[in-house]
Enzyme design. Structure first.
Site, mmCIF file in Angstrom:
data_model
loop_
_atom_site.group_PDB
_atom_site.id
_atom_site.type_symbol
_atom_site.label_atom_id
_atom_site.label_comp_id
_atom_site.label_asym_id
_atom_site.label_seq_id
_atom_site.Cartn_x
_atom_site.Cartn_y
_atom_site.Cartn_z
ATOM 1 N N GLY A 49 -63.412 -48.388 -26.541
ATOM 2 C CA GLY A 49 -64.799 -48.708 -26.855
ATOM 3 C C GLY A 49 -65.744 -47.537 -26.869
ATOM 4 C CG HIS A 86 -72.803 -40.664 -19.463
ATOM 5 N ND1 HIS A 86 -72.602 -41.200 -20.717
ATOM 6 C CD2 HIS A 86 -72.261 -39.414 -19.502
ATOM 7 C CE1 HIS A 86 -71.970 -40.324 -21.474
ATOM 8 N NE2 HIS A 86 -71.750 -39.232 -20.759
ATOM 9 N NE ARG A 138 -64.487 -55.458 -32.838
ATOM 10 C CZ ARG A 138 -63.502 -56.179 -33.346
ATOM 11 N NH1 ARG A 138 -62.962 -55.828 -34.502
ATOM 12 N NH2 ARG A 138 -63.054 -57.244 -32.708
ATOM 13 C CB VAL A 165 -75.335 -46.409 -16.779
ATOM 14 C CG1 VAL A 165 -75.144 -44.990 -17.298
ATOM 15 C CG2 VAL A 165 -76.236 -47.213 -17.719
ATOM 16 C CB CYS A 219 -91.267 -39.874 -5.275
ATOM 17 S SG CYS A 219 -90.354 -39.694 -3.723
#
Length: 307
Positions: free
Chosen positions: A229, A127, A256, A111, A189
């Site tokens: 990744g 996402h 990895r 993100v 909000c």
């Protein structure tokens, strides 16, 4: 083929040769995860050296004011760190590969917007994005920077009381680990007084269908899928690996440690993403003109109005 574990791409030239041969001349869709952003100073959730984490779920966020206050306090510190992160060599390699027509687009589970910052043109933020906040009642979208100003005004001295952000554990979703958050004031909000939530898909939420459809279209427009990744632990990313494998597309995983998609991979490199992508950029030739002409359709995410 499953390639033996190695620590760096340039230490396994024979294995890299096999991956280059596999991908040569093909148009690539790329799925990236938190492991790509570690070289930009943003730690991942599930890497071999990552500490245990228990992410907040959507149900906790909307159902418990204490959880929500704790989240916003942590995020308020952590987001400034992510905002200062810069693209690394892996992000830049993908930009170069896209410019030559090798990469048709990127689906990212991150993100942090580092792909866009690096210059990638076709990015699907699976996402969501850390730089936007949405009201769960009226759907108003505001920038995270605008909310930061409001939270600073509501919580004077809070960030300073935590200390230098470099001393606080930062997570990939702009979260940070802070214990004392009971006094933090959450902003509602301004339009309707509803709950504000980062425009990020939480655990327990579904990725919007339209976004998933565009991601499947990107995979279908390519000749192979490269995963860089990601441990593929969550289905939101693994489904694209399954889709590509079912369609007979080669799947290359660069990560990895083991991933949930290893059994579906045509090739697996246990290596760092930045150096491996940089090596692929140096060695993969562009597709033939007729292949490049059939590249992916316009896949850039639609832009919502930001108040």
């Amino acid at each position: 083929m499953t390639l033996p574990a190695q620590s760096r791409a340039d230490e396994c030239p024979d294995d890299l040769d096999r991956v280059v041969d596999l991908l040569a001349g093909r148009r690539l869709a790329v799925l990236t995860g938190a492991g790509l952003s570690t070289d930009s100073g943003i730690p991942d959730y599930r890497g071999p050296d990552s500490p245990p984490r228990t992410p907040m779920t959507y149900q906790q966020f909307v159902g418990d004011a204490a959880f929500r206050r704790h989240y916003w306090a942590r995020n308020h510190v952590g987001w400034s760190h992510v905002r200062r992160a810069e693209p690394n060599a892996g992000h830049r390699a993908l930009v170069a590969l896209e410019a030559r027509g090798v990469v048709v687009g990127v689906i990212t589970q991150n993100v942090d917007l580092l792909h866009e910052d690096a210059g990638s043109r076709h990015v699907i933020d699976l996402h969501g994005r850390y730089d936007r906040v949405i009201c769960l009642s009226c759907a108003t979208v505001i920038s995270r920077a605008a909310l930061a100003e409001r939270l600073d005004a509501l919580n004077p001295g809070f960030t300073e009381s935590i200390g230098d952000v470099g001393d606080v554990e930062i997570a990939p979703d702009a979260d940070a680990v802070i214990e004392a958050t009971a006094h933090f004031v959450v902003a509602p909000c301004e339009r309707c007084g509803g709950l504000l939530k980062p425009e990020i898909v939480y655990f327990g939420e579904n990725v919007p269908r339209e976004r998933v459809a565009r991601a499947f279209a990107l995979v279908d427009a390519a000749d192979a899928l490269v995963v860089a990744g990601s441990s593929l632990t969550v289905m939101s990313g693994l489904r694209f690996v399954r889709h590509a494998a079912k369609a007979g597309q080669p799947v290359v995983i660069i990560n990895r440690g083991p991933t949930r998609g290893d059994a579906l991979a045509t090739a697996k490199l246990d290596a760092g993403t930045s150096e491996t992508l940089r090596a692929l950029d140096a060695r993969l030739r562009s597709p033939r003109p007729d292949q490049a002409a059939a590249a992916a359709p316009e896949l850039s995410p639609g832009s919502e109005e930001v108040a």
